[in-house]
Scaffold this motif. Sequence first.
Motif, PDB file in Angstrom:
ATOM      1  N   VAL A 396      26.119  44.274  41.389  1.00 56.35           N
ATOM      2  CA  VAL A 396      25.736  45.073  40.217  1.00 56.35           C
ATOM      3  C   VAL A 396      26.658  44.692  39.056  1.00 56.35           C
ATOM      4  CG1 VAL A 396      25.288  47.390  39.344  1.00 56.35           C
ATOM      5  CG2 VAL A 396      25.138  46.938  41.793  1.00 56.35           C
ATOM      6  N   PRO A 397      26.082  44.260  37.919  1.00 54.26           N
ATOM      7  CA  PRO A 397      26.941  43.926  36.780  1.00 54.26           C
ATOM      8  C   PRO A 397      27.568  45.184  36.173  1.00 54.26           C
ATOM      9  CG  PRO A 397      24.615  43.667  36.201  1.00 54.26           C
ATOM     10  CD  PRO A 397      24.660  44.045  37.650  1.00 54.26           C
ATOM     11  N   ARG A 414      35.228  54.913  44.643  1.00 54.20           N
ATOM     12  CA  ARG A 414      34.144  55.877  44.832  1.00 54.20           C
ATOM     13  C   ARG A 414      32.789  55.172  44.850  1.00 54.20           C
ATOM     14  NH1 ARG A 414      34.979  60.788  45.878  1.00 54.20           N
ATOM     15  NH2 ARG A 414      33.475  61.618  44.384  1.00 54.20           N
ATOM     16  N   PHE A 415      31.790  55.797  45.453  1.00 53.85           N
ATOM     17  CA  PHE A 415      30.399  55.372  45.270  1.00 53.85           C
ATOM     18  C   PHE A 415      29.920  55.960  43.950  1.00 53.85           C
ATOM     19  CE2 PHE A 415      30.820  54.715  49.719  1.00 53.85           C
ATOM     20  CZ  PHE A 415      29.835  53.828  50.099  1.00 53.85           C
ATOM     21  N   LEU A 445      16.903  55.353  40.954  1.00 54.03           N
ATOM     22  CA  LEU A 445      18.341  55.632  41.067  1.00 54.03           C
ATOM     23  C   LEU A 445      18.987  54.477  41.817  1.00 54.03           C
ATOM     24  CD1 LEU A 445      18.539  59.358  42.218  1.00 54.03           C
ATOM     25  CD2 LEU A 445      18.741  58.450  39.920  1.00 54.03           C
ATOM     26  N   LEU A 446      20.206  54.105  41.403  1.00 54.55           N
ATOM     27  CA  LEU A 446      20.941  53.032  42.084  1.00 54.55           C
ATOM     28  C   LEU A 446      22.232  53.629  42.631  1.00 54.55           C
ATOM     29  CD1 LEU A 446      20.830  50.264  39.281  1.00 54.55           C
ATOM     30  CD2 LEU A 446      19.144  50.664  41.093  1.00 54.55           C
ATOM     31  N   LEU A 447      22.479  53.426  43.921  1.00 55.11           N
ATOM     32  CA  LEU A 447      23.775  53.849  44.448  1.00 55.11           C
ATOM     33  C   LEU A 447      24.640  52.602  44.578  1.00 55.11           C
ATOM     34  CD1 LEU A 447      25.453  56.266  45.536  1.00 55.11           C
ATOM     35  CD2 LEU A 447      24.929  55.383  47.809  1.00 55.11           C
ATOM     36  N   VAL A 448      25.736  52.561  43.811  1.00 59.72           N
ATOM     37  CA  VAL A 448      26.603  51.386  43.811  1.00 59.72           C
ATOM     38  C   VAL A 448      27.776  51.645  44.755  1.00 59.72           C
ATOM     39  CG1 VAL A 448      27.903  49.779  42.369  1.00 59.72           C
ATOM     40  CG2 VAL A 448      25.939  50.996  41.407  1.00 59.72           C
ATOM     41  N   TRP A 456      22.011  51.414  47.843  1.00 59.38           N
ATOM     42  CA  TRP A 456      20.729  52.114  48.045  1.00 59.38           C
ATOM     43  C   TRP A 456      19.988  52.138  46.715  1.00 59.38           C
ATOM     44  CZ3 TRP A 456      19.042  56.615  45.635  1.00 59.38           C
ATOM     45  CH2 TRP A 456      17.900  57.223  46.176  1.00 59.38           C
ATOM     46  N   VAL A 457      18.652  52.112  46.795  1.00 58.09           N
ATOM     47  CA  VAL A 457      17.794  52.232  45.611  1.00 58.09           C
ATOM     48  C   VAL A 457      16.666  53.184  45.972  1.00 58.09           C
ATOM     49  CG1 VAL A 457      16.224  50.994  44.040  1.00 58.09           C
ATOM     50  CG2 VAL A 457      18.272  49.837  44.906  1.00 58.09           C
ATOM     51  N   GLY A 458      16.376  54.149  45.125  1.00 59.35           N
ATOM     52  CA  GLY A 458      15.275  55.062  45.450  1.00 59.35           C
ATOM     53  C   GLY A 458      15.106  56.138  44.390  1.00 59.35           C
TER      54      GLY A 458
END
Length: 473
Positions: A396-397, A414-415, A445-448, A456-458
Motif C-alpha cells: 500500500v503506498p 498498528r493496523f 474499506l482497506l485494512l492495512v 483485507w478488502v471489503g
Amino acid sequence: MDTDVLVVGAGPTGLLLAGDLAEAGVRVTVLERRASESNMTRAFAVHARSMEQLEIRGLADQLAKTGTTVRELRLFATVRLDLGVLPTEYGSLLVTPQYQTERVLRQRVDELGVPVLAGVEVLGLTQDGDGVEVTTRTADGATTRYRAAYVVGADGVGSTVRKALGLPFPGHSVIKSMMLADVRLSAPPADVLAVNGVGDAFAFVAPFGDGWYRVFAWNRGHQVDDSAPLELEEVREVTRRALGTDFGMGEARWLSRFHSDERQVPRYRVGRVFLAGDAAHCHSPAGGQGMNTGMQDAANLGWKLGAAVRGWGDDALLDTYHAERHPVGRAVLRSSGAIIRLAMIRSRWGRAARNTLAGLLLRLPPVRAAATGSISAIGFRYRAPRGADRRVGSRVPNLALRTGRLYDALRGGRFVLVGAAAGELPLPLPPQVDAVTPARPLDRLLLVRPDGYLGWVGTADEFPAWAREYFRT
Ligand SMILES: Cc1cc2nc3c(=O)[nH]c(=O)nc-3n(C[C@H](O)[C@H](O)[C@H](O)COP(=O)(O)OP(=O)(O)OC[C@H]3O[C@@H](n4cnc5c(N)ncnc54)[C@H](O)[C@@H]3O)c2cc1C
C-alpha cells in the motif's frame, strides 16, 4: 521466561525487528557477538521499499540526511534504469554506509529501552513446546542460558542459529576474489555511478556522498583467497582496465577481498525459532538487495511475533512469514544472480548482445516497471489467501488521508482501516485497529497491516465478522 523474544544479531535485520517488537509492547532482548559497533560498511544502497518501511517507523528523514540519492542505475555499460518512474515518494536509491542505517535503527532500539547485550555469542539452542533455551558465551569464557518464548536468528550468513536447527543452506558460489576499496578520488566520475566490464576485468564506482567512494573491482586473471593481501595499486589497475581511468584513486580507508555465494535456507521457521536476513538467504551484492531484503523480512515477522506473544496470532499466522518471505528471497537470489552473470559476460559479442537486448527490453514500460519494481522491492507483493480480494497482499503506498498520510498512521505497529467516514465506521473496532479517512473516497474499506501490505478488502458490513475471527476478539 527471561523475555518474550530473543533476537540473535544486531545487524540491520535484528535491529529493525527488535525495534518493532518493542514498539508493539513485546519484551525483547538482542544478543550480539561483537563487543562494539562495526564501522565496516558492506551495504551502501538503501532501496525505495526500505525507505518506505523506515518512513512508517519515522526514521526515513534521519537516514536520508546521512547519504546521497541516486535516481538512475547503470546496470551495464550503456543500460540505464530510471528509478524515478517508481510509484513511490522514494524514486531513487539512497547511498549511505551500512553503519549509518544500523545507527538509526540502534538509536530507536535504545530509545525503546531494548537490552542489547554486546559481546555475547550464541553457541546453540534447544526448544520445547513452551519456549527456546539459548546458550551463550562472553569473551571471558562465561556461559549463560537464556529462555524465551521465541528466538529469531538474525545472525548473518554464518548463522549459528541456522546450524543449531540443523537446516541446510543449499546453493553455490557466484563470484570469487572481488576486491572492495573505500577510497578518495581526485577526479571522480561525472555520472554518479560508473560501472563497466571488459573481457576479464570489471569495476564499479559509487559515491557515499561524504567525499568517499566505494569501488568494486574484479580480475578474472587473478583469483585468490579472500585472505590474500590487497594493495590499492591492484584495484587501480583493474579499474583503469574496466573504466579507462582510476579517477585519481588515492587514500583508502578499507581494502578487502570477498566472495559471494547464492544460498537460501529451505525453511524460515522451525517451531519457535525463525531465521531472517542473511541467516536465511545470501547472494552477490549486485543490485544492492541483501540488507534491504533482511530489513523487510524483519518488517514482515515483527508484527506476527507480536501477535503471537499477545495471544491473538496463531500458528497459521506465524507460518505466513515463511510463505510470504521465502518466495521474495528466491526472487532476489534470481535477479541479483542474473545481474552479476550478465555483468561478467566475457566475450565482446556477448556483451554487445546483452547491451542491445537489455537496452531494447528496458524501453518497454512493463519490463522497465518489473525491473525497477524488483530491484527496489516496490514491486513485491504477497499472495492473497484463497477467496480473498485479489488486492490482499499488495503493497500500500503512502496514501493521502483527510488528515496526514497513511504511513504516519501506521507508526507504532498498528493496523489501519482506511476508507470509512466517521459515521460509517464498523464499530467497535478491534483493539489492534485504528481507522482513518482517505483524502479521496475508495470503493472498498482497506485494512492495512503494520508492515504496509493489504490485509483485507471489503465493505463495512463484512468487516466485523472477518475481524472477530482474524483478531480473535
Ligand atoms: C561487499 C558487500 C556489499 C554489499 N552491499 C549491499 C548493498 O548495497 N545493499 C544491500 O542491501 N546489501 C548489501 N550487502 C549485503 C548486506 O551487507 C547484508 O545483506 C546485511 O548486512 C545483512 O544484514 P543482517 O542483519 O541479516 O546480517 P549481518 O549484517 O551480518 O548481522 C548479523 C549480526 O549477527 C552477529 N552474530 C553473528 N553470529 C552471532 C552469534 N553466534 N551470536 C551473536 N551474534 C552473532 C554479527 O556480529 C552481526 O552483527 C553487501 C554485502 C557485501 C559483502
